[in-house]
Design a protein around this motif. Structure first.
Motif, PDB file in Angstrom:
ATOM      1  N   UNK A 180       0.817  -1.222   0.000  1.00  0.00           N
ATOM      2  CA  UNK A 180       0.000   0.000   0.000  1.00  0.00           C
ATOM      3  C   UNK A 180       0.846   1.265   0.000  1.00  0.00           C
ATOM      4  N   UNK A 181       1.247   1.711  -1.162  1.00  0.00           N
ATOM      5  CA  UNK A 181       2.029   2.934  -1.254  1.00  0.00           C
ATOM      6  C   UNK A 181       1.342   4.100  -0.574  1.00  0.00           C
ATOM      7  N   UNK A 182       2.097   4.885   0.183  1.00  0.00           N
ATOM      8  CA  UNK A 182       1.580   6.052   0.906  1.00  0.00           C
ATOM      9  C   UNK A 182       2.352   7.284   0.463  1.00  0.00           C
ATOM     10  N   UNK A 183       1.912   8.490   0.842  1.00  0.00           N
ATOM     11  CA  UNK A 183       2.685   9.689   0.501  1.00  0.00           C
ATOM     12  C   UNK A 183       4.133   9.609   0.966  1.00  0.00           C
ATOM     13  N   UNK A 184       4.357   8.957   2.113  1.00  0.00           N
ATOM     14  CA  UNK A 184       5.725   8.843   2.627  1.00  0.00           C
ATOM     15  C   UNK A 184       6.561   7.918   1.762  1.00  0.00           C
ATOM     16  N   UNK A 185       6.007   6.746   1.405  1.00  0.00           N
ATOM     17  CA  UNK A 185       6.776   5.797   0.609  1.00  0.00           C
ATOM     18  C   UNK A 185       6.954   6.280  -0.828  1.00  0.00           C
ATOM     19  N   UNK A 186       6.112   7.214  -1.269  1.00  0.00           N
ATOM     20  CA  UNK A 186       6.262   7.763  -2.616  1.00  0.00           C
ATOM     21  C   UNK A 186       7.559   8.549  -2.763  1.00  0.00           C
ATOM     22  N   UNK A 187       8.154   8.954  -1.631  1.00  0.00           N
ATOM     23  CA  UNK A 187       9.396   9.719  -1.665  1.00  0.00           C
ATOM     24  C   UNK A 187      10.636   8.823  -1.748  1.00  0.00           C
ATOM     25  N   UNK A 188      10.439   7.517  -1.600  1.00  0.00           N
ATOM     26  CA  UNK A 188      11.568   6.584  -1.610  1.00  0.00           C
ATOM     27  C   UNK A 188      12.193   6.516  -2.999  1.00  0.00           C
ATOM     28  N   UNK A 189      13.527   6.523  -3.032  1.00  0.00           N
ATOM     29  CA  UNK A 189      14.274   6.366  -4.287  1.00  0.00           C
ATOM     30  C   UNK A 189      15.340   5.307  -4.094  1.00  0.00           C
ATOM     31  N   UNK A 190      15.402   4.314  -4.994  1.00  0.00           N
ATOM     32  CA  UNK A 190      14.500   4.116  -6.128  1.00  0.00           C
ATOM     33  C   UNK A 190      13.072   3.832  -5.665  1.00  0.00           C
ATOM     34  N   UNK A 191      12.135   3.927  -6.589  1.00  0.00           N
ATOM     35  CA  UNK A 191      10.727   3.792  -6.234  1.00  0.00           C
ATOM     36  C   UNK A 191      10.431   2.421  -5.637  1.00  0.00           C
ATOM     37  N   UNK A 192       9.359   2.369  -4.867  1.00  0.00           N
ATOM     38  CA  UNK A 192       9.020   1.179  -4.107  1.00  0.00           C
ATOM     39  C   UNK A 192       8.235   0.173  -4.941  1.00  0.00           C
ATOM     40  N   UNK A 193       8.609  -1.091  -4.840  1.00  0.00           N
ATOM     41  CA  UNK A 193       7.778  -2.191  -5.333  1.00  0.00           C
ATOM     42  C   UNK A 193       6.824  -2.560  -4.200  1.00  0.00           C
ATOM     43  N   UNK A 194       5.524  -2.596  -4.487  1.00  0.00           N
ATOM     44  CA  UNK A 194       4.582  -2.842  -3.398  1.00  0.00           C
ATOM     45  C   UNK A 194       3.285  -3.482  -3.894  1.00  0.00           C
ATOM     46  N   UNK A 195       2.595  -4.134  -2.971  1.00  0.00           N
ATOM     47  CA  UNK A 195       1.273  -4.701  -3.233  1.00  0.00           C
ATOM     48  C   UNK A 195       0.247  -3.600  -3.032  1.00  0.00           C
ATOM     49  N   UNK A 196      -0.524  -3.341  -4.060  1.00  0.00           N
ATOM     50  CA  UNK A 196      -1.531  -2.279  -3.977  1.00  0.00           C
ATOM     51  C   UNK A 196      -2.926  -2.878  -3.865  1.00  0.00           C
ATOM     52  N   UNK A 197      -3.632  -2.482  -2.823  1.00  0.00           N
ATOM     53  CA  UNK A 197      -5.015  -2.886  -2.650  1.00  0.00           C
ATOM     54  C   UNK A 197      -5.938  -1.799  -3.208  1.00  0.00           C
ATOM     55  N   UNK A 198      -7.155  -2.190  -3.557  1.00  0.00           N
ATOM     56  CA  UNK A 198      -8.124  -1.248  -4.118  1.00  0.00           C
ATOM     57  C   UNK A 198      -8.897  -0.579  -2.974  1.00  0.00           C
ATOM     58  N   UNK A 199      -8.237   0.347  -2.297  1.00  0.00           N
ATOM     59  CA  UNK A 199      -8.819   0.947  -1.094  1.00  0.00           C
ATOM     60  C   UNK A 199     -10.094   1.728  -1.427  1.00  0.00           C
ATOM     61  N   UNK A 200     -10.049   2.541  -2.453  1.00  0.00           N
ATOM     62  CA  UNK A 200     -11.224   3.342  -2.788  1.00  0.00           C
ATOM     63  C   UNK A 200     -12.399   2.463  -3.183  1.00  0.00           C
TER      64      UNK A 200
END
Length: 338
Positions: A270-290
């Motif tokens: 679940x990418x968040x505003x904080x993890x969006x700042x990580x470099x290189x970009x984060x590999x993550x499992x994204x759930x359909x929260x909305x």
């Protein structure tokens, strides 16, 4: 100055009291032109419907309760925002309650929601919560579980199916050459924690990968501790089980000066505003929260209307970033796990 009443609205619109009441409540028997005249009169007089009196007559309060485990978790904060906005589209307000992962606090808020006579409740349960939630059944309050569920409960739920995404995550670690992967789990007191442990175990067995388990509690501190322990054992492939754990683990990685995607392959949740700042970009499992939140509101509205509804499982997606991605896949942004 006295507040205007519905009698004042009726007089200004030139209609009967009954017609004014039906027009303001949205009754379909009122002609469009008449309804428009009544609504304009109410606007001119700055009339506000007495919601309490209307609820006593209709047995509706036009409000729902949202009971989440931890308001500090950005995942649940986002979920709460979408539930609120979706409910407003149905003309319903939301009472937000934070259980703080404590059964006694959940029980307290269940009592509050019962006293407020809410029209329904959306709740993300955890272990030992079944007894606390029994009061909702006692009052026949329509209820929908979200994100988490209680095994064998007949209550309809909207949850994520993370199995395919986690299988692909383990497969990716294997493609990157790792025979050992550290997994920071969620607590076994939640359905999501248990499910993800089982899903990772099945994926590891399928892909011939050994897993080193570190139990977390869906809080950053446990993610930090677990990642520190795994890094100390020489682990160079780590998978986190939720957004909070991801942030905690990343803080430990940064502290130790380990380069993501080079000295360590890391997959979060679940990418968040904080993890969006990580470099290189984060590999993550994204759930359909909305989609999860909007679907839960829709199910609750349908339940309140007397419909029979069934539980919904939404697929997850593995989003590929630089923290764990084979060189040959550098142009790939995401792979669907539907």
């Amino acid at each position: 100055m006295a507040r205007p009443t519905i009698r004042d609205v009726a007089a200004r619109a030139g209609v009967s009291l009954g017609t004014a009441s039906r027009a303001l409540s949205g009754n379909g028997s009122v002609r469009p032109a008449t309804r428009e005249a009544v609504l304009q009169a109410a606007k001119d007089l700055d009339y506000r419907v007495n919601s309490l009196a209307r609820s006593l007559r209709s047995n509706h309060t036009a409000s729902i309760g949202l009971l989440i485990p931890d308001v500090r978790n950005p995942y649940f904060s986002q979920l709460a925002h979408v539930v609120e906005q979706s409910a407003l589209e149905h003309g319903v307000t939301t009472l937000l309650c934070n259980a703080d992962e404590r059964p006694e606090q959940m029980a307290m808020y269940v009592d509050v929601l019962r006293e407020r006579r809410v029209d329904g409740v959306i709740v993300s349960p955890f272990a030992d919560a079944e007894q606390a939630l029994a009061g909702l059944d006692d009052d026949a309050i329509p209820t929908v579980f979200i994100d988490r569920r209680i095994p064998d409960s007949p209550t309809p739920s909207v949850t994520s199916d993370t199995g395919s995404a986690l299988d692909e995550a383990i497969a990716l670690m294997s493609r990157l050459g790792h025979r050992r992967v550290g997994f920071i789990t969620g607590p076994r007191t939640t359905s999501t924690g248990i499910e993800r442990i089982e899903q990772v175990a099945a994926a590891a067995d399928h892909h011939g990968v050994e897993v080193e388990w570190q139990e977390g509690d869906f809080h950053p501190e446990s993610g930090h501790r677990a990642a520190t322990s795994l890094l100390g054992s020489g682990m160079r492939a780590i998978l986190a089980s939720d957004a909070q754990t991801t942030e905690g683990a990343l803080s430990a990685i940064v502290e130790q000066g380990i380069a993501l995607g080079e000295g360590l392959h890391f997959i979060g949740f679940d990418g968040t505003p904080a993890t969006a700042l990580i470099r290189p970009s984060l590999t993550y499992v994204r759930q359909q929260v909305q989609e999860m939140a909007a679907t839960a509101v829709d199910l609750l509205v349908r339940l309140r209307a007397g419909e029979i509804v069934t539980s919904v499982r939404l697929p997850s997606t593995l989003v590929l970033g630089g923290s764990a991605r084979p060189a040959a896949d550098h142009l790939t942004e995401e792979r669907s796990c539907a």
